[in-house]
Design a protein around this motif. Structure first.
Motif, PDB file in Angstrom:
ATOM      1  N   ASP A 120     -11.312 -19.190  35.804  1.00 21.50           N
ATOM      2  CA  ASP A 120     -10.795 -17.861  35.662  1.00 21.50           C
ATOM      3  C   ASP A 120      -9.223 -18.187  34.631  1.00 21.50           C
ATOM      4  O   ASP A 120      -8.246 -18.451  34.834  1.00 21.50           O
ATOM      5  N   ARG A 148     -15.651 -16.767  26.133  1.00 22.61           N
ATOM      6  CA  ARG A 148     -16.796 -17.215  27.418  1.00 22.61           C
ATOM      7  C   ARG A 148     -15.711 -17.320  28.404  1.00 22.61           C
ATOM      8  O   ARG A 148     -16.372 -17.130  29.324  1.00 22.61           O
ATOM      9  N   TRP A 149     -14.768 -17.952  28.697  1.00 20.53           N
ATOM     10  CA  TRP A 149     -13.376 -17.943  29.669  1.00 20.53           C
ATOM     11  C   TRP A 149     -13.052 -17.387  30.397  1.00 20.53           C
ATOM     12  O   TRP A 149     -13.369 -16.715  31.019  1.00 20.53           O
ATOM     13  N   GLY A 150     -13.418 -15.514  28.961  1.00 20.11           N
ATOM     14  CA  GLY A 150     -13.001 -13.722  29.925  1.00 20.11           C
ATOM     15  C   GLY A 150     -11.905 -13.479  29.019  1.00 20.11           C
ATOM     16  O   GLY A 150     -11.959 -12.641  29.356  1.00 20.11           O
ATOM     17  N   THR A 152     -10.427 -11.281  26.020  1.00 27.05           N
ATOM     18  CA  THR A 152     -10.829 -10.381  24.822  1.00 27.05           C
ATOM     19  C   THR A 152     -10.250 -10.169  24.015  1.00 27.05           C
ATOM     20  O   THR A 152     -10.199  -9.296  22.161  1.00 27.05           O
TER      21      THR A 152
END
Length: 208
Positions: A120, A148-150, A152
């Motif tokens: 994460d 994809r890792w999160g 933004t």
């Protein structure tokens, strides 16, 4: 090119001219990469969010500001490594996560060979670092990985871009701002930026 910010700062222009010079040796080349990266990061981080904090000066208590967002530096191996130190000098608390990509000389497509991102994300803003935005393949692939890792909020910081690389990045990731020292003319048949500065990795590490 509404999301492309090509620097007009005279210090960057001066240092970039020395960087391009084929007579510049690896030690000086590395110094210039570090210095230009720091100047570009100053521009790229102008919109970072801050929060108020109470501090005491030698004279009185006041409300000051501190960064709210945690920053991650994502150098694309290997050429992007040289940009980290210059930005770390400004933001020593930034985390550094490496992405390893190389360009297949036949297909000109990026091939991922190294990725040690944690499960994460621990940062809210990522700066992709790569001296050259040529075809745009490595930059767009890295942005794909980070999304994809999160993460933004992503920005690209580089030294020299070709119009082809900018176009590829804008088509794949129109939400990512591009901060660059200069936009050059075109790519040659080997997908090198012209007039460019040669291979940024080889010139940094003396392997050319």
């Amino acid at each position: 090119m509404s999301n492309v910010y090509a620097s007009h700062h005279p210090l960057i222009a001066h240092k970039l001219s020395r960087l391009r010079d084929k007579k510049t040796e690896p030690k000086k080349f590395r110094e210039l990469v570090r210095e230009i990266a720091g100047l570009l990061a100053y521009e790229a981080t102008a919109d970072l969010a801050t929060v108020p904090i109470e501090i005491e000066t030698p004279l009185e208590t006041m409300t000051a500001r501190q960064l709210q967002e945690k920053i991650g530096l994502i150098p694309i191996l290997r050429a992007g490594l040289g940009m980290v130190e210059g930005i770390w000098e400004l933001m020593p608390s930034a985390e550094v996560w490496h992405i390893g990509l190389y360009r297949d000389e036949h297909t000109l497509q990026p091939v991922e060979y190294y990725n040690k991102l944690p499960v994460d994300p621990r940062v809210s803003v990522c700066l992709i670092l790569d001296p050259m935005l040529a075809t745009g393949g490595s930059a767009t692939a890295t942005a794909d990985i980070l999304k994809r890792w999160g993460v933004t909020k992503i920005k690209f910081v580089g030294l020299i871009a070709a119009p082809e690389g900018i176009k590829a990045m804008q088509e794949a990731h129109p939400d990512i701002d591009i901060f660059i020292a200069a936009i050059d003319d075109h790519l040659n048949e080997r997908a090198y930026i012209v007039p460019g500065l040669g291979d940024a990795g080889d010139r940094q590490f003396g392997t050319g």
